[in-house]
Motif scaffolding. Structure first.
Motif, mmCIF file in Angstrom:
data_model
loop_
_atom_site.group_PDB
_atom_site.id
_atom_site.type_symbol
_atom_site.label_atom_id
_atom_site.label_comp_id
_atom_site.label_asym_id
_atom_site.label_seq_id
_atom_site.Cartn_x
_atom_site.Cartn_y
_atom_site.Cartn_z
ATOM 1 N N THR A 127 28.377 45.106 33.215
ATOM 2 C CA THR A 127 28.328 43.724 33.727
ATOM 3 C C THR A 127 29.367 43.507 34.809
ATOM 4 O O THR A 127 29.210 42.638 35.650
ATOM 5 N N TRP A 128 30.429 44.304 34.792
ATOM 6 C CA TRP A 128 31.442 44.181 35.842
ATOM 7 C C TRP A 128 30.849 44.394 37.220
ATOM 8 O O TRP A 128 31.319 43.842 38.200
ATOM 9 N N LEU A 129 29.836 45.255 37.250
ATOM 10 C CA LEU A 129 29.259 45.576 38.558
ATOM 11 C C LEU A 129 28.612 44.353 39.192
ATOM 12 O O LEU A 129 28.429 44.291 40.393
ATOM 13 N N LYS A 130 28.243 43.419 38.331
ATOM 14 C CA LYS A 130 27.563 42.236 38.859
ATOM 15 C C LYS A 130 28.578 41.112 39.003
ATOM 16 O O LYS A 130 28.467 40.094 38.364
ATOM 17 N N SER A 131 29.579 41.347 39.806
ATOM 18 C CA SER A 131 30.584 40.307 39.945
ATOM 19 C C SER A 131 30.122 39.305 40.982
ATOM 20 O O SER A 131 29.497 39.643 41.978
ATOM 21 N N SER A 132 30.441 38.037 40.698
ATOM 22 C CA SER A 132 29.960 36.994 41.594
ATOM 23 C C SER A 132 30.798 36.956 42.866
ATOM 24 O O SER A 132 30.277 36.733 43.955
ATOM 25 N N ALA A 133 32.108 37.208 42.708
ATOM 26 C CA ALA A 133 32.953 37.161 43.893
ATOM 27 C C ALA A 133 32.640 38.369 44.765
ATOM 28 O O ALA A 133 32.702 39.498 44.311
ATOM 29 N N GLU A 134 32.332 38.088 46.018
ATOM 30 C CA GLU A 134 31.843 39.178 46.866
ATOM 31 C C GLU A 134 32.935 40.186 47.184
ATOM 32 O O GLU A 134 32.710 41.373 47.158
ATOM 33 N N SER A 135 34.128 39.695 47.510
ATOM 34 C CA SER A 135 35.132 40.663 47.930
ATOM 35 C C SER A 135 36.443 40.518 47.182
ATOM 36 O O SER A 135 37.326 41.345 47.316
ATOM 37 N N GLY A 136 36.571 39.482 46.362
ATOM 38 C CA GLY A 136 37.863 39.269 45.737
ATOM 39 C C GLY A 136 37.931 39.810 44.334
ATOM 40 O O GLY A 136 37.166 40.691 43.947
ATOM 41 N N TRP A 137 38.854 39.276 43.590
ATOM 42 C CA TRP A 137 39.049 39.736 42.224
ATOM 43 C C TRP A 137 38.161 38.943 41.284
ATOM 44 O O TRP A 137 37.911 37.776 41.493
ATOM 45 N N SER A 138 37.728 39.579 40.236
ATOM 46 C CA SER A 138 36.980 38.835 39.234
ATOM 47 C C SER A 138 37.404 39.333 37.863
ATOM 48 O O SER A 138 38.135 40.320 37.750
ATOM 49 N N PHE A 139 36.927 38.652 36.834
ATOM 50 C CA PHE A 139 37.291 38.935 35.447
ATOM 51 C C PHE A 139 38.805 38.959 35.287
ATOM 52 O O PHE A 139 39.375 39.883 34.705
ATOM 53 N N LEU A 140 39.449 37.944 35.857
ATOM 54 C CA LEU A 140 40.902 37.932 35.844
ATOM 55 C C LEU A 140 41.448 37.586 34.461
ATOM 56 O O LEU A 140 40.935 36.702 33.786
ATOM 57 N N SER A 141 42.471 38.308 34.048
ATOM 58 C CA SER A 141 43.283 37.916 32.910
ATOM 59 C C SER A 141 44.718 38.101 33.395
ATOM 60 O O SER A 141 44.928 38.610 34.505
ATOM 61 N N PRO A 142 45.726 37.706 32.617
ATOM 62 C CA PRO A 142 47.088 37.733 33.169
ATOM 63 C C PRO A 142 47.495 39.064 33.809
ATOM 64 O O PRO A 142 48.167 39.069 34.830
ATOM 65 N N TYR A 143 47.106 40.156 33.219
ATOM 66 C CA TYR A 143 47.580 41.412 33.776
ATOM 67 C C TYR A 143 46.466 42.288 34.336
ATOM 68 O O TYR A 143 46.731 43.329 34.883
ATOM 69 N N MET A 144 45.254 41.877 34.129
ATOM 70 C CA MET A 144 44.168 42.770 34.501
ATOM 71 C C MET A 144 43.091 42.018 35.268
ATOM 72 O O MET A 144 42.901 40.818 35.063
ATOM 73 N N ALA A 145 42.416 42.759 36.120
ATOM 74 C CA ALA A 145 41.306 42.177 36.857
ATOM 75 C C ALA A 145 40.507 43.320 37.448
ATOM 76 O O ALA A 145 40.957 44.464 37.455
ATOM 77 N N THR A 146 39.317 43.004 37.898
ATOM 78 C CA THR A 146 38.554 44.037 38.597
ATOM 79 C C THR A 146 38.261 43.540 40.002
ATOM 80 O O THR A 146 38.174 42.347 40.238
ATOM 81 N N ASP A 147 38.137 44.454 40.890
ATOM 82 C CA ASP A 147 37.664 44.098 42.219
ATOM 83 C C ASP A 147 36.703 45.195 42.654
ATOM 84 O O ASP A 147 36.528 46.186 41.939
ATOM 85 N N PRO A 148 36.026 45.038 43.787
ATOM 86 C CA PRO A 148 34.987 46.018 44.127
ATOM 87 C C PRO A 148 35.487 47.456 44.192
ATOM 88 O O PRO A 148 34.699 48.382 44.068
ATOM 89 N N LEU A 149 36.795 47.625 44.381
ATOM 90 C CA LEU A 149 37.305 48.998 44.429
ATOM 91 C C LEU A 149 37.416 49.603 43.037
ATOM 92 O O LEU A 149 37.060 50.762 42.813
ATOM 93 N N SER A 150 37.901 48.803 42.089
ATOM 94 C CA SER A 150 38.151 49.393 40.770
ATOM 95 C C SER A 150 36.910 49.364 39.883
ATOM 96 O O SER A 150 36.794 50.180 38.972
#
Lengths: 460, 612
Positions: free
Chosen positions: A40-63
């Motif tokens: 589901t991470w692959l389907k992030s709504s934010a096109e270029s920024g960070w998504s699924f943010l929590s205090p220490y972790m997040a995903t972005d298109p690179l990770s």
């Protein structure tokens, strides 16, 4: 983030609580469910920024692609290890799966960390389970030597990184990836700054590994059990590429000239390690050297610092992760039958295991970057961006593709074609488990053809 | 969208579907019925051919060409890769030709391969190959073209190595891939240049944008690519080696479709090529050299398939010459006519080889005209078409090429080489007919000679019709893109014919000389040169791998990896640290004297520092 991380952590008690009879099937299905959720991470709504943010972790298109790959690999490792750990007592089997799981925990935290220092700690933490996998579960006495090489190369490379990171923290006041790219670029001119630059990259270049610092890799690959080889080739090397991509942004004004020798080294490594592959008699060593060669291309693509280079590098990392892991699994199917990694001892296998030959063929083609597989997309983008930098690189990259085709098909012909040697009298038939394993490696690769932007990173 | 474009796109999609359907259904876990190859695959290709007639008629009737972009595959900020199909004169004409030839070859293969337990798989490979070839031909985009390009290369690897138990077949397969890869470097170079300079891989955009650039380097890349794929001089040895594959493979891949892909690429790129004199000259000289060299090699070969293979290579050289003359349409015409008669020549040799119990040596044939009258007649027709006998298929393209060559003012050297190669064509063609069809039988008395099988007769017959009328059909229906020179001196007009006849007469004379020995030993060195393929494989196939493998073993592996990197890395760490460790270790062995003296030494030093 925690939706994945917590289930992964909870996998550990599950491993120890589940009845022995269901150990493998439970862990397999559990980890597979985790990996399916991670998609589901692959389907992030934010096109270029960070998504699924929590205090220490997040995903972005690179990770995200790397995270998905990490999660995808755990069920595959479990699937691949089932046979060779079968003679062990059940508690050891549980320990083994726990080890693999702990590796996934660290890797998820490494790839999704938003703080560089946390990334660093997790980067180092992955060494421990890997070291145990190599030195405890390897087959021969050389495994101890391999473990030493693995640990000391990586540690020696990454200690300067710690110092460099602390310096960076001193200068900018933050190490958060969310804000680092917005900090004003530093005035880097002195010799010490250049050392700092080298310190920032050295750890990752050793991890990649760059040609010259690659000695640990073939040893580790050859001695590690199948799951170790798989995760090393598929994910751990990619930590290096990922870290470089993250650090590159901060090193901006210095990188242009300083990276030249490294680019040349990486490309020269493509040729040299490719040539070594042509002379390998050891199947796993061949695949390991082929990894060095491909990662050289990735390193060059990152160091060139164009958007095509980055995209190509990320695509190639994912594609190579799946391909080399698949090749190691195939090598392992041979190993489990003949108990030897020597290629010449198991020839002409098409005669006995024809469906395996089909997998071998697809995996070899992926390794030599057949269009339109993502491997080719990645290589082509890297070659193009390098070509844009200097025309002469085409001699090295082009020679590299030629040699890659040479050794990939050499491996294929050597293991699958030709007459069956007389000493092979009774081979186990292939298991559905092995076919499933190969299909789970190669299907994602083939499906990625139709939607490559999933693994494109920032350019998408 | 215009109705014509819809019709063209639809028919192409139907063709793809028809061809892909048997491939997809073959993945079902149930074993395929034994007649699957004939009922499914051949029928699919046959229907695909009939459907491909539709766009051809549309094209002939309305001169309609179209480009269809259907789907954006990849999209970065500035760079798109689309799925886009091109229907122009080249793809519209080549698709039916390829399908027609494949149809015949598949039918023939069902007879030739009937004893093979994996015949269905063989047909599947051929079908996948055909799909890749059609992707290549209809691509309007470099990436798509590259997919087809590599696809046909890999299928050729599989098909050459079909009899994978034999070392020769595997070597030949590997050789084909490696030579093609050298060419691919050129293609990748060109693609990288086009991507960075023109920023598009769509062909029409490339052609428009490239007007202001110096295209010499990318064009050289494309020529290298064509050299690899179309077996031009320098990268040619894989083609004769590829004859290790089954004969239907040689007929399909290594005569009519795959090997012309390189020439086809240059034809596709001709809008970029036509204004660059350097590239054209390279094509001209390369083509001339290839056509003469390979024709020379063909003169003394004894393997019937090798002769046909070298003649293919020679014709490919002629096509390259035509590209160099800036006459891409003529080159394309030659591709089309050549497909018919060359495929037929291969099928005839296959039939003969099969009849003589897998005997390929022409010295062990002879007198086949009485035993397989149909096959040997067609062999003769094919050879005549190949030599450019008036009003057979080869004449319309070959004669036009040589006329264009004669009337151009380009390069007399290339002209001379090409004419010489043309006369050689007559010589080796006669040699094949002389050894195979004429004279007395020299084969084993118990040969299973039987050509009376509809799956042998019909394909050859269809291709024979093609070899007779295809040239006329195509030339009388397509509009030439360049004005041909219509009037020229009689000598130039008849030059092609004249050199061919001279070649034929010489060959006849030489043949009769073989019965009257004038010299105890004939001159051997020219024979060796031709028979040993100009010593090219001997040098290149030993030297290059030897150097590269030595690099891999002695330099890369032993000197650098196992010695220097070990020495300056891990081993150096050990040797540097070991003395210190040993010393420290040795000190601490529980001897009170050492401890005390160390204590007093430190104490004194501290005292000194403190007092100071």
């Amino acid at each position: 983030m925690l939706k994945i991380l917590l289930p992964t952590i909870m996998l550990v008690p599950t491993i120890w609580a589940v009845p022995a009879k269901y150990l493998w099937s439970t862990t397999l299905s559990y980890s597979l469910i985790i990996s399916l959720i991670s998609l589901t991470w692959l389907k992030s709504s934010a096109e270029s920024g960070w998504s699924f943010l929590s205090p220490y972790m997040a995903t972005d298109p690179l990770s995200t692609p790397l995270l998905a790959l990490t999660c995808w690999l755990l069920p595959l490792m479990i699937l691949a290890s089932q046979n060779h750990t079968a003679p062990e007592p059940i508690s050891r089997q549980r320990t083994y799966i726990t080890l693999l799981t702990s590796l996934q925990i660290f890797l998820i935290m490494a790839f999704s960390a938003t703080e560089v220092i946390m990334f660093y700690i997790m980067f180092e933490a992955t060494l421990i389970p890997t070291l145990v996998i190599i030195t405890r579960w390897g087959n021969q006495t050389e495994r101890l030597n391999a473990g030493t090489y693995f640990l000391f190369y990586t540690l020696a490379g990454s200690l300067p990184l710690l110092v460099a990171l602390l310096l960076l923290q001193n200068n900018t006041g933050t190490l958060s990836l969310l804000t680092l790219q917005y900090t004003p670029s530093m005035q880097l001119s002195s010799f010490a700054d250049k050392l700092w630059w080298a310190g920032c990259l050295l750890a990752f270049l050793v991890k990649m590994p760059l040609y010259g610092a690659h000695l640990w890799l073939p040893k580790a690959h050859v001695e590690a059990p199948i799951a170790g080889s798989m995760v090393l080739a598929a994910v751990l090397l990619k930590l290096g590429g990922y870290g470089m991509m993250r650090m590159m942004i901060m090193l901006e004004p210095l990188t242009k000239e300083l990276s030249y020798p490294f680019i040349i080294f990486a490309l020269w490594g493509v040729i040299m390690t490719g040539s070594i592959c042509l002379r390998q008699t050891d199947l796993k060593s061949l695949i390991a050297y082929s990894s060095v060669s491909h990662m050289g291309l990735v390193a060059a693509g990152i160091l060139i610092q164009t958007s095509w280079g980055f995209t190509g590098a990320l695509i190639l990392m994912i594609a190579h992760g799946l391909t080399s892991s698949a090749l190691f699994c195939l090598a392992n199917t041979n190993y489990e039958r003949t108990h030897s990694r020597t290629m010449i001892l198991a020839r002409g296998l098409q005669m006995v295991l024809p469906l395996m030959t089909a997998w071998w063929f697809i995996a070899s083609l992926a390794n030599l970057a057949l269009p339109p597989l993502p491997n080719l997309m990645g290589e082509l983008m890297i070659i193009t961006s390098l070509f844009h930098w200097s025309w002469w690189t085409i001699a090295l990259t082009g020679g590299g593709t030629l040699i890659t085709a040479g050794y990939s098909l050499y491996m294929f012909l050597m293991t699958q074609r030709g007459p069956l040697p007389a000493h092979i009298i009774s081979l186990d038939p292939t298991h559905s488990r092995e076919h499933l394993l190969m299909a789970l490696h190669l299907l994602p690769l083939i499906l990625l053809i139709s939607k490559p932007e999933l693994i494109w990173g920032w350019t998408a | 969208m215009h109705l014509t474009s819809i019709m063209m796109a639809t028919s192409l999609i139907i063709i793809f579907f028809l061809l892909a359907f048997p491939v997809l259904t073959s993945f079902s876990p149930h074993p395929l019925p034994s007649n699957w190859a004939l009922t499914q695959v051949k029928t699919a290709v046959k229907w695909a051919f009939f459907i491909s007639i539709l766009p051809l008629c549309l094209f002939l009737n309305e001169d309609a060409e179209t480009i269809i972009t259907s789907w954006t595959w990849m999209n970065t900020h500035t760079f798109d890769v689309n799925i886009s199909l091109k229907f122009d004169i080249y793809s519209i004409i080549f698709t039916p030709v390829a399908l027609y030839v494949t149809w015949s070859i598949l039918e023939f293969a069902s007879w030739y391969m009937h004893a093979d337990p994996n015949m269905n798989r063989f047909f599947k490979y051929l079908l996948i190959f055909l799909i890749a070839m059609i992707i290549l031909v209809t691509a309007n985009n470099m990436f798509q073209l590259f997919i087809g390009w590599e696809g046909v290369g890999i299928m050729s690897f599989l098909l050459i190595g079909w009899w994978y138990g034999r070392a020769d077949a595997n070597t030949a397969a590997l050789q084909a891939v490696i030579y093609n890869r050298v060419g691919d470097i050129g293609l990748i170079f060109a693609m990288a240049w086009i991507a960075t300079s023109l920023n598009s891989w769509e062909m029409q955009q490339m052609f428009t944008l490239s007007k202001d650039f110096d295209l010499t380097y990318p064009l050289i890349g494309l020529i290298v690519a064509a050299t690899g794929k179309s077996a031009q001089f320098g990268l040619h040895p894989w083609l004769p080696s590829a004859m290790e594959g089954p004969t239907p493979v040689s007929a399909l891949l290594h005569s009519s479709t795959m090997v012309v892909a390189g020439i086809f690429l240059l034809i596709r790129m001709s809008p970029m090529l036509e204004n660059n004199q350097t590239a054209l000259t390279i094509c001209l000289c390369l083509g001339a050299l290839t056509t003469l060299f390979t024709a020379t090699c063909a003169l003394t070969q004894n393997d019937i398939k090798k002769i046909v293979a070298f003649s293919t290579s020679s014709q490919l050289g002629l096509m390259m010459v035509t590209i160099g003359l800036n006459q891409p349409q003529l080159a394309f015409l030659h591709i089309c006519t050549h497909a018919f008669f060359k495929a037929m020549l291969f099928l005839c040799s296959g039939s003969i080889i099969h009849s003589l119990n897998d005997e390929q040596d022409i010295r062990k044939m002879g007198g086949m005209h009485h035993l397989t009258p149909f096959t040997s007649s067609c062999l003769t027709i094919g050879s005549l078409a190949l030599t450019g006998t008036p009003f057979l298929a080869g004449f319309f393209s070959k004669d036009a090429i040589i006329e264009a060559l004669n009337t151009s003012y380009l390069n007399a050297w290339a002209l001379f080489l090409t004419l010489l190669a043309t006369s050689f064509t007559a010589i080796y063609s006669l040699r094949v007919i002389f050894f195979v069809s004429m004279g007395h039988p020299r084969f084993n008395p118990l040969s299973p000679i039987n050509e009376n099988n509809p799956t042998v007769i019909n394909p050859i017959k269809r291709l024979a019709w093609g070899s007779i009328i295809a040239g006329l059909l195509i030339t009388s229906n397509i509009t030439p893109l360049k004005t041909p020179v219509m009037s020229m001196p009689l000598l130039l007009k008849t030059a092609a014919l004249a050199v061919t006849i001279i070649g034929l007469l010489t060959a006849l004379e030489l043949a009769s000389l073989t019965n009257k020995q004038y010299k105890p030993t004939p001159k051997l060195s020219p024979h060796h040169f031709s028979n040993m393929l100009g010593f090219f494989p001997m040098v290149i196939h030993r030297l290059t791998p030897k150097l590269n493998l030595a690099l891999g073993q002695t330099i890369a592996s032993q000197t650098i990896d196992q010695t220097w990197l070990e020495k300056i890395g891990p081993k150096a760490t050990t040797t540097l640290n070991l003395p210190m460790i040993t010393t420290t270790n040795n000190i601490q062995q529980g001897m009170i004297k050492t401890y005390l003296s160390l204590f007093f030494f430190t104490f004194g030093l501290a005292l000194l520092l403190l007092l100071y």
